[in-house]
Each structure stands twice: as structure tokens, then as C-alpha cells.
Design an enzyme around this catalytic site. Structure first.
Site, PDB file in Angstrom:
ATOM      1  N   LYS A 125      -4.785  -9.657  -6.784  1.00 52.48           N
ATOM      2  CA  LYS A 125      -5.813  -9.865  -5.918  1.00 52.48           C
ATOM      3  C   LYS A 125      -7.044  -9.189  -6.534  1.00 52.48           C
ATOM      4  O   LYS A 125      -6.723  -7.839  -6.835  1.00 52.48           O
ATOM      5  CB  LYS A 125      -5.596  -9.648  -4.564  1.00 52.48           C
ATOM      6  CG  LYS A 125      -6.462  -9.935  -3.650  1.00 52.48           C
ATOM      7  CD  LYS A 125      -5.847  -9.459  -2.167  1.00 52.48           C
ATOM      8  CE  LYS A 125      -5.925  -8.035  -2.029  1.00 52.48           C
ATOM      9  NZ  LYS A 125      -5.608  -7.376  -0.456  1.00 52.48           N
ATOM     10  N   LYS A 177       0.651  -1.230  -0.026  1.00 58.79           N
ATOM     11  CA  LYS A 177       0.127   0.083  -0.009  1.00 58.79           C
ATOM     12  C   LYS A 177       0.815   1.197   0.089  1.00 58.79           C
ATOM     13  O   LYS A 177       0.485   2.205  -0.715  1.00 58.79           O
ATOM     14  CB  LYS A 177      -0.715   0.032   1.040  1.00 58.79           C
ATOM     15  CG  LYS A 177      -2.130  -0.799   1.141  1.00 58.79           C
ATOM     16  CD  LYS A 177      -3.337  -0.429   1.865  1.00 58.79           C
ATOM     17  CE  LYS A 177      -4.577  -1.326   1.563  1.00 58.79           C
ATOM     18  NZ  LYS A 177      -5.599  -1.247   2.543  1.00 58.79           N
ATOM     19  N   LYS A 181     -10.436  -3.202  -4.186  1.00 60.03           N
ATOM     20  CA  LYS A 181     -11.439  -2.016  -4.239  1.00 60.03           C
ATOM     21  C   LYS A 181     -10.485  -1.143  -4.897  1.00 60.03           C
ATOM     22  O   LYS A 181     -10.845  -0.185  -5.732  1.00 60.03           O
ATOM     23  CB  LYS A 181     -11.894  -1.725  -2.994  1.00 60.03           C
ATOM     24  CG  LYS A 181     -12.758  -2.192  -2.479  1.00 60.03           C
ATOM     25  CD  LYS A 181     -13.185  -1.626  -0.989  1.00 60.03           C
ATOM     26  CE  LYS A 181     -13.637  -2.866  -0.364  1.00 60.03           C
ATOM     27  NZ  LYS A 181     -13.608  -2.501   1.154  1.00 60.03           N
TER      28      LYS A 181
HETATM   29  P1  TYM Z   1     -10.740  -5.337   3.711  1.00 55.73           P
HETATM   30  O1  TYM Z   1     -12.101  -4.227   3.935  1.00 55.73           O
HETATM   31  O2  TYM Z   1      -9.854  -5.139   2.477  1.00 55.73           O
HETATM   32  O3  TYM Z   1     -11.764  -6.730   3.098  1.00 55.73           O
HETATM   33  C1  TYM Z   1     -12.682  -7.196   3.957  1.00 55.73           C
HETATM   34  C2  TYM Z   1     -12.650  -8.832   3.903  1.00 55.73           C
HETATM   35  O4  TYM Z   1     -12.726  -9.294   2.383  1.00 55.73           O
HETATM   36  C3  TYM Z   1     -11.534 -10.077   2.226  1.00 55.73           C
HETATM   37  N1  TYM Z   1     -11.211  -9.794   0.898  1.00 55.73           N
HETATM   38  C4  TYM Z   1     -11.066 -11.049   0.039  1.00 55.73           C
HETATM   39  N2  TYM Z   1     -11.236 -12.249   0.161  1.00 55.73           N
HETATM   40  C5  TYM Z   1     -10.931 -13.011  -0.954  1.00 55.73           C
HETATM   41  N3  TYM Z   1     -10.370 -12.520  -2.153  1.00 55.73           N
HETATM   42  C6  TYM Z   1     -10.455 -11.178  -2.582  1.00 55.73           C
HETATM   43  N4  TYM Z   1      -9.786 -10.547  -3.480  1.00 55.73           N
HETATM   44  C7  TYM Z   1     -10.370 -10.279  -1.136  1.00 55.73           C
HETATM   45  N5  TYM Z   1     -10.431  -9.135  -1.101  1.00 55.73           N
HETATM   46  C8  TYM Z   1     -10.770  -8.834   0.373  1.00 55.73           C
HETATM   47  C9  TYM Z   1     -10.459  -9.603   3.308  1.00 55.73           C
HETATM   48  O5  TYM Z   1      -9.629 -10.574   3.466  1.00 55.73           O
HETATM   49  C10 TYM Z   1     -11.263  -9.302   4.518  1.00 55.73           C
HETATM   50  O6  TYM Z   1     -11.551 -10.426   5.246  1.00 55.73           O
HETATM   51  N6  TYM Z   1      -7.703  -5.163   7.541  1.00 55.73           N
HETATM   52  C11 TYM Z   1      -9.084  -5.696   6.988  1.00 55.73           C
HETATM   53  C12 TYM Z   1     -10.302  -4.864   7.863  1.00 55.73           C
HETATM   54  C13 TYM Z   1      -9.941  -5.157   9.388  1.00 55.73           C
HETATM   55  C14 TYM Z   1     -10.453  -6.409  10.042  1.00 55.73           C
HETATM   56  C15 TYM Z   1      -9.996  -6.052  11.366  1.00 55.73           C
HETATM   57  C16 TYM Z   1     -10.371  -7.385   9.603  1.00 55.73           C
HETATM   58  C17 TYM Z   1      -9.830  -4.311  10.200  1.00 55.73           C
HETATM   59  N7  TYM Z   1      -9.735  -4.541  11.385  1.00 55.73           N
HETATM   60  C18 TYM Z   1     -10.132  -7.005  12.465  1.00 55.73           C
HETATM   61  C19 TYM Z   1     -10.565  -8.484  10.747  1.00 55.73           C
HETATM   62  C20 TYM Z   1     -10.478  -8.427  11.955  1.00 55.73           C
HETATM   63  C21 TYM Z   1      -9.197  -5.059   5.464  1.00 55.73           C
HETATM   64  O7  TYM Z   1      -8.516  -4.457   5.139  1.00 55.73           O
HETATM   65  O8  TYM Z   1     -10.132  -5.836   4.952  1.00 55.73           O
END
Ligand code: TYM
Length: 342
Positions: A204, A121, A207
């Protein structure tokens, strides 16, 4: 349907979060949200829109507010039951940030330097990345541990962050000689734990990708879903009869994986069904399936968004319930650290 794992003992608690930085896409849905829905059965679940994490990169304030509502509506539309589960916005529960600070004083710079997501990032210009982006994983650990959650359903890309969460819990416990924070386990379920871009099978689905044609968004209308699937990159060979035939065919493998996840089948089943078919034919079936599975969610989400007062009410109630759990845990953690009680 796969049977949901239940972690029914009273001390088991599920927590997960999603960034409200734009539309949810198929990767979020198949890798995480769909599993959050399944896990509600028999488990105590807490699901959070992590807006504090979102501002680690620049956000337009009005867009952040409306995305937070939209993502909340998507979760509800996908089947999260706000009575059974707690659904809330991170910034409305200040205990996350307070525990996050304590964890900033537990985690080591060396641990954060190893985080691949920060490197991705921050890109080449690391000096210009925010400090928030750097300590992001510490706040993520606080999100989980401020509820003393034990299980965290996520996609595969969050694995390293969850290892750090365990390191922080272990380090806190040993530094203060307590057995207070659990070592939360990742729950990486299903076949679509890493959904790839429709344009590049080695990246991957995300967004933040500049091209909208790399992803299917939960809000996409049916004709746009069909168009994106039709334009998805593939290779000239037909569908093979078994998974070995997909090795080194990243884009083909990804589309088959998406089909399998949406149809609740294994990739091997899908390959048997389409053995020898051209991708043009397979893509038609995939588009139909994606539309059939996603359209009801989109329709329900739009219905919910027509009444923002309802969504805000759900989030307000969720924040109250979340605070009721987080507050005493933060107090105990502060006692352990040695803060004088007010
Ligand atoms: P975020 O917002 O990027 O994504 C939310 C969830 O979607 C999953 N994900 C995917 N799974 C499969 N293939 C993909 N291409 C894909 N893109 C996203 C992510 O693995 C996630 O489960 N850091 C986290 C948010 C967060 C969080 C937490 C999660 C903040 N605090 C505490 C769990 C526990 C994030 O950026 O997810």
C-alpha cells in the site's frame, strides 16, 4: 464526475478521520479526502485530525503539532468547506477518549487479536508495541459513535476496523438492552480505494514507508512529482488494450488506476486511450495530469499555512461544534452504562 451519494435524512451523519503523522499522499487523497469533499454536498459531515491515534507510535511533539496544522490546511485546500463541515482535532474533544474507555470495556481481546493493521504496525516485536496501538480500533469506534455517525468514507484498508466498530455498537446495544449506537457503514467510493506504492505494486502507498519515492505527497513540487512518476516501477511490456492485460502486472495496474482516478475515467477508458503505448510515454501523461490536479491544492495549502492563525481558528470553531454534538451523546451513553451524573 461521479454524482455524490447523499444520505440526506436528518439522522444520517458522516464522520471520518486522518492521522496527522506527516504529509498526506495520493493514497489519502484519492482513497479518502477527495470523497470527503464530494460527500459534503447534501450531507452533514464531520472530519477529524486524529492526533490521539497518532501517538500510538512515537511522535516528535513539535512535528505532531505542525503536521496537525498542515493536514488541516490540506483538507481545506482540497475543498473541505469549514463552514459547511466540521473540521477539528481529536484531542480538543475529550469525549472521544471517554467513550473510548467505555468501548475498551465492551470490545473483546479476541476481536483485537484479529486486527491485521495491529499485526502489521507492531511487527515482530509485539511485546514492545504500546497498549494504545492495540486498542486503537476501540478509539476509532468511539470517534465515529460519539457522533452516532452512520456513514464513514475511508480507503479499503480501514474496512476491518469498521467491522469492529459495528461489532462494538452491536455488543454495547445488546449488553445494555438498548438500540442506541448505529451500525455505521463504510463508504468506500471511487476506483482508487487502495493506491499502491510506486515501487512495489503489492504494498500500500503509505506515509510510513521509509522511501519517499514510493509515494506522491500533496506538498511535492511539480518537478519532484514528475521525477517520482518517471522512476515508478513498471515492466517492459506496453500498455494493454483492456483490463485483462493488466492481471499479474501489479505496478502497471496501479499506475493506470491512479491515472483513471485523477482523470475521473474508468481504467478501461484509460487503456483504450493508451493501447500499445510504451510506459515512458504514459508516465509523461500521468505526471502532467498529477501535477495539474495536485498543484492547485499545494498552492492553496501553502497560502493557508502562511496564516496559521486562520487554520487554528477553523480548528477551534470545529472543536466547539464537535463538542456540542459529542457531549450529550457521551452523557446518554454514560447514563446507559449506569454512571452517576455529576
Ligand atoms: P490514515 O491516516 O492512515 O488514512 C486516512 C485515510 O486515507 C485512506 N488511505 C488510503 N486510501 C487508498 N489508498 C491508500 N494507499 C491509502 N492510504 C490511506 C485511509 O483508508 C483513510 O480513509 N485509522 C484511520 C484514521 C481514523 C479514522 C477514524 C477513520 C481514526 N479514527 C474514524 C475513519 C473513522 C487511519 O489511520 O487513516
Amino acid at each position: 464526475m461521479t454524482t455524490p451519494p447523499t444520505f440526506a435524512a436528518p439522522h444520517k451523519r458522516i464522520f471520518s478521520g486522518v492521522q496527522p503523522t506527516g504529509n498526506l499522499h495520493l493514497g489519502n487523497y484519492l482513497g479518502a479526502i477527495r470523497n470527503w469533499v464530494t460527500l459534503q454536498e447534501g450531507n452533514e459531515c464531520i472530519y477529524c485530525m486524529v492526533d490521539l491515534h497518532a501517538i500510538t507510535v512515537q511522535q516528535d511533539p513539535a512535528a505532531l503539532r505542525s503536521n496537525t496544522r498542515e493536514v488541516a490546511a490540506s483538507l481545506l485546500a482540497a475543498g473541505i468547506d469549514p463552514k459547511a463541515s466540521i473540521v477539528f482535532v481529536q484531542s480538543q474533544v475529550p469525549q472521544h477518549a471517554e467513550l473510548g474507555w467505555i468501548f475498551n470495556c465492551v470490545a473483546r481481546i479476541g476481536w483485537l487479536n484479529r486486527m491485521t493493521q495491529f499485526k502489521e504496525k507492531a511487527g515482530k516485536n509485539r511485546e514492545n508495541a504500546t497498549v494504545g496501538l492495540y486498542v486503537y480500533p476501540n478509539l476509532m469506534a468511539a470517534d465515529i459513535l460519539v457522533y452516532r455517525a452512520t456513514h464513514v468514507p475511508v480507503g479499503d484498508d480501514q474496512r476491518q476496523h469498521l467491522e469492529l466498530c459495528r461489532d462494538i455498537a452491536q455488543s454495547f446495544n445488546s449488553q445494555y438492552g438498548v438500540d442506541y449506537f448505529p451500525l455505521a457503514e463504510p463508504v468506500i467510493m471511487g476506483t482508487a480505494t487502495r493506491v499502491m506504492s510506486l515501487r512495489d505494486g503489492s504494498a500500500k502507498m503509505s506515509k510510513s514507508d521509509a522511501s519517499d519515492y514510493t509515494r506522491i505527497n500533496l506538498v511535492d513540487p511539480p518537478d519532484l512529482i514528475a521525477q517520482k512518476v518517471r522512476k515508478a516501477r513498471t515492466d517492459p511490456d506496453p500498455i494493454p488494450g483492456d483490463p485483462a492485460g493488466l492481471e499479474a502486472r501489479l505496478e502497471a495496474k496501479n499506475l493506470v488506476g491512479i491515472y483513471a482516478a485523477l482523470a475521473d475515467k474508468t481504467p478501461a477508458d484509460v487503456l483504450r486511450e493508451f493501447d500499445g503505448a510504451q510506459f515512458s510515454k504514459f508516465k509523461e501523461s500521468l505526471a502532467d495530469l498529477a501535477i495539474a490536479k495536485l498543484s492547485p491544492i499545494t498552492t492553496e495549502m501553502r497560502r493557508l499555512l502562511a496564516d496559521p492563525g486562520y487554520v487554528d481558528g477553523v480548528l477551534k470553531d470545529g472543536a466547539q461544534r464537535a463538542r456540542a454534538i459529542a457531549e450529550p451523546i457521551l452523557k446518554e451513553a454514560q447514563d446507559i452504562v449506569g454512571f452517576l451524573r455529576a
